[in-house]
Scaffold this motif. Structure first.
Motif, PDB file in Angstrom:
ATOM      1  N   GLY A 386      34.637 -24.461 -17.727  1.00 38.65           N
ATOM      2  CA  GLY A 386      34.381 -25.736 -18.349  1.00 38.65           C
ATOM      3  C   GLY A 386      35.142 -26.830 -17.763  1.00 38.65           C
ATOM      4  N   GLY A 387      36.454 -26.606 -17.521  1.00 37.18           N
ATOM      5  CA  GLY A 387      37.341 -27.590 -16.920  1.00 37.18           C
ATOM      6  C   GLY A 387      37.225 -27.615 -15.525  1.00 37.18           C
ATOM      7  N   ALA A 388      36.839 -26.509 -14.827  1.00 38.48           N
ATOM      8  CA  ALA A 388      36.782 -26.633 -13.301  1.00 38.48           C
ATOM      9  C   ALA A 388      35.524 -27.227 -12.957  1.00 38.48           C
ATOM     10  N   LEU A 389      34.493 -26.838 -13.617  1.00 38.49           N
ATOM     11  CA  LEU A 389      33.024 -27.259 -13.074  1.00 38.49           C
ATOM     12  C   LEU A 389      32.711 -28.697 -13.589  1.00 38.49           C
ATOM     13  N   SER A 390      33.820 -29.194 -14.570  1.00 40.39           N
ATOM     14  CA  SER A 390      33.346 -30.634 -15.038  1.00 40.39           C
ATOM     15  C   SER A 390      33.567 -31.746 -13.964  1.00 40.39           C
ATOM     16  N   GLY A 391      34.884 -31.464 -13.155  1.00 34.26           N
ATOM     17  CA  GLY A 391      35.053 -32.261 -12.146  1.00 34.26           C
ATOM     18  C   GLY A 391      33.972 -32.457 -11.018  1.00 34.26           C
ATOM     19  N   VAL A 392      33.647 -31.112 -10.694  1.00 29.83           N
ATOM     20  CA  VAL A 392      32.712 -30.773  -9.481  1.00 29.83           C
ATOM     21  C   VAL A 392      31.215 -31.411 -10.071  1.00 29.83           C
ATOM     22  N   ILE A 393      30.849 -31.242 -11.306  1.00 26.39           N
ATOM     23  CA  ILE A 393      29.314 -31.948 -11.662  1.00 26.39           C
ATOM     24  C   ILE A 393      29.630 -33.385 -11.892  1.00 26.39           C
ATOM     25  N   VAL A 394      30.786 -33.935 -12.189  1.00 22.90           N
ATOM     26  CA  VAL A 394      31.011 -35.370 -12.298  1.00 22.90           C
ATOM     27  C   VAL A 394      30.956 -35.925 -10.750  1.00 22.90           C
ATOM     28  N   ALA A 395      31.695 -35.441  -9.961  1.00 20.88           N
ATOM     29  CA  ALA A 395      31.717 -35.789  -8.505  1.00 20.88           C
ATOM     30  C   ALA A 395      30.237 -35.677  -7.805  1.00 20.88           C
TER      31      ALA A 395
END
Length: 424
Positions: A386-395
């Motif tokens: 969840g933490g790793a994907l969150s930045g990618v999704i927001v970017a």
């Protein structure tokens, strides 16, 4: 092992002494959790900001939380096995102190601007997060079936005091760090290092006799007196009957963790884009952590009274509402952001306590700590994802898309509960 020691034997045939030890264990865990909560808060509050400072981009802002959550996965396995083989005391002490060592590494990485040291240190720092979660089980070792939800809740609510204070000390610790020649962002990790090391010393010194060792001795004595079936048959029976409970408990906690970590990770970055100060970001994260732990006594009562599955459904609904609120609330409104993060914490609280109670109900003492550790590995890994994907999704998209996705995912808990109910 302490199993045959005189300090353990006197508890075997005395329910009164068992309850006395149960209460003393809770107080020890509460004290350790107050300190552990302060250590936990540092990574949540400034971990992403340190990475942005060193890397110069926010595309990987979710990586720090992913790393210390990934580190907590490995630590959860080790702590569970140490607890099962030796004692809760040893497992909790090693976990907390290792987390403190990781916090020291983060401070050094910030001072040297070393991204490699930062990533390695965050992995080690994750041990403290795993121990914060594992400590909740220590209170249940001598609890009766009707006390388990409450026991978990009391261990968790203690985390609130340190965890809420931590983010609100960001500026104070930052100023202190600067005064001794350390970058201000490393300030919260100074607090984390001291808090985690002290948290490890508390169970090492005071958790005697060990509650898990005593509960195993009590169970062994009861099995010896039971002539209706052998210990092996009883264990096999219970384990087979409750596998579905383990699966459901794990699912509830994993989904709750993914949704909570993903939204929480990117909230400081989201707020930074709208010009909020570090003090305001720290306040919101502090309120979020309060939502994660402060409702625990009430949640424990509801879990024991209304049932584990009912509260698991409530968790899913609460997290769904949270995702929608975070997505559609005005981004420049401190009030709406704070409400969304409080609800995010409460939904996670419902999921963790109901899921934990399901795991304790569904395991036997001969493998309980090991199973608990294994389940917490999956919880930690899900948080890392969840933490790793969150930045990618927001970017790639936006904070709003991330929040809506988290809300939809949380609804998976409803069919999961229905599946478990249909096969009871």
């Amino acid at each position: 092992m302490q199993t045959n020691s005189a300090s353990v034997k006197k508890y075997i045939n005395s329910p009164q002494k068992q309850q006395q030890l149960y209460r003393r264990t809770l107080w020890t865990v509460i004290f350790a959790q107050v300190l552990g909560g302060a250590g936990l808060a540092a990574g949540i509050t400034v971990g992403a900001l340190i990475a942005i400072d060193i890397l110069g981009t926010d595309s990987f802002a979710g990586l720090p939380i992913a790393l210390f959550t990934l580190g907590s996965a490995g630590a959860a396995m080790v702590i569970g096995r140490l607890s099962q083989r030796y004692s809760r005391r040893l497992g909790l002490a090693v976990g907390f102190i290792t987390g403190g060592i990781g916090a020291i590494g983060v401070i050094l990485a910030t001072m040297t601007q070393s991204i490699l040291l930062l990533f390695v240190s965050l992995l080690i720092y994750g041990s403290g997060t795993a121990t914060n979660l594992q400590a909740r089980y220590a209170g249940t070792d001598l609890a009766t079936a009707k006390q388990r939800g409450t026991a978990v809740s009391l261990a968790m609510v203690a985390t609130t005091f340190g965890a809420v204070a931590g983010p609100n000390l960001v500026d104070v610790m930052g100023d202190f760090a600067v005064s001794i020649g350390i970058p201000s962002l490393a300030g919260p990790f100074i607090l984390a290092a001291v808090a985690y090391i002290l948290a490890g010393l508390v169970p090492l010194i005071f958790l005697r006799p060990d509650p898990l060792v005593v509960s195993k001795a009590v169970a062994a004595a009861r099995a010896t007196d039971n002539h209706s079936m052998s210990t092996e048959e009883a264990t096999a029976d219970e384990g087979t009957a409750n596998k579905r409970g383990v699966y459901l408990g794990a699912t509830v906690m994993v989904i709750s963790q993914i949704v909570m970590v993903a939204i929480m990770t990117m909230t400081p970055v989201h707020m930074g884009e709208y010009g909020f100060t570090m003090q305001q970001i720290g306040m919101v994260i502090g309120l979020h952590i309060a939502g994660m732990y402060l409702p625990s006594p009430l949640t424990g009562i509801l879990v024991d009274k209304l049932g584990r599955m009912t509260m698991a459904v409530v968790a899913g609904i609460t997290l769904c509402i949270t995702g929608l609120l975070a997505a559609f609330a005005p981004g420049d409104s401190l009030l709406f952001i704070a409400i969304a993060l409080i609800l995010l914490g409460i939904g996670w609280n419902f999921g963790l306590i109901s899921g934990t109670a399901l795991i304790v109900d569904s395991t036997v003492l001969s493998t309980r700590a090991k199973t608990q550790g294994s389940v917490d590995v999956f919880i930690a890994l899900s948080g890392a994802i969840g933490g790793a994907l969150s930045g990618v999704i927001v970017a790639a998209g936006s904070f709003e898309i991330l929040s809506i996705g988290g809300g939809i995912l949380s609804l998976v808990l409803i069919p999961a509960v229905l599946w478990a109910r249909n096969f009871k």
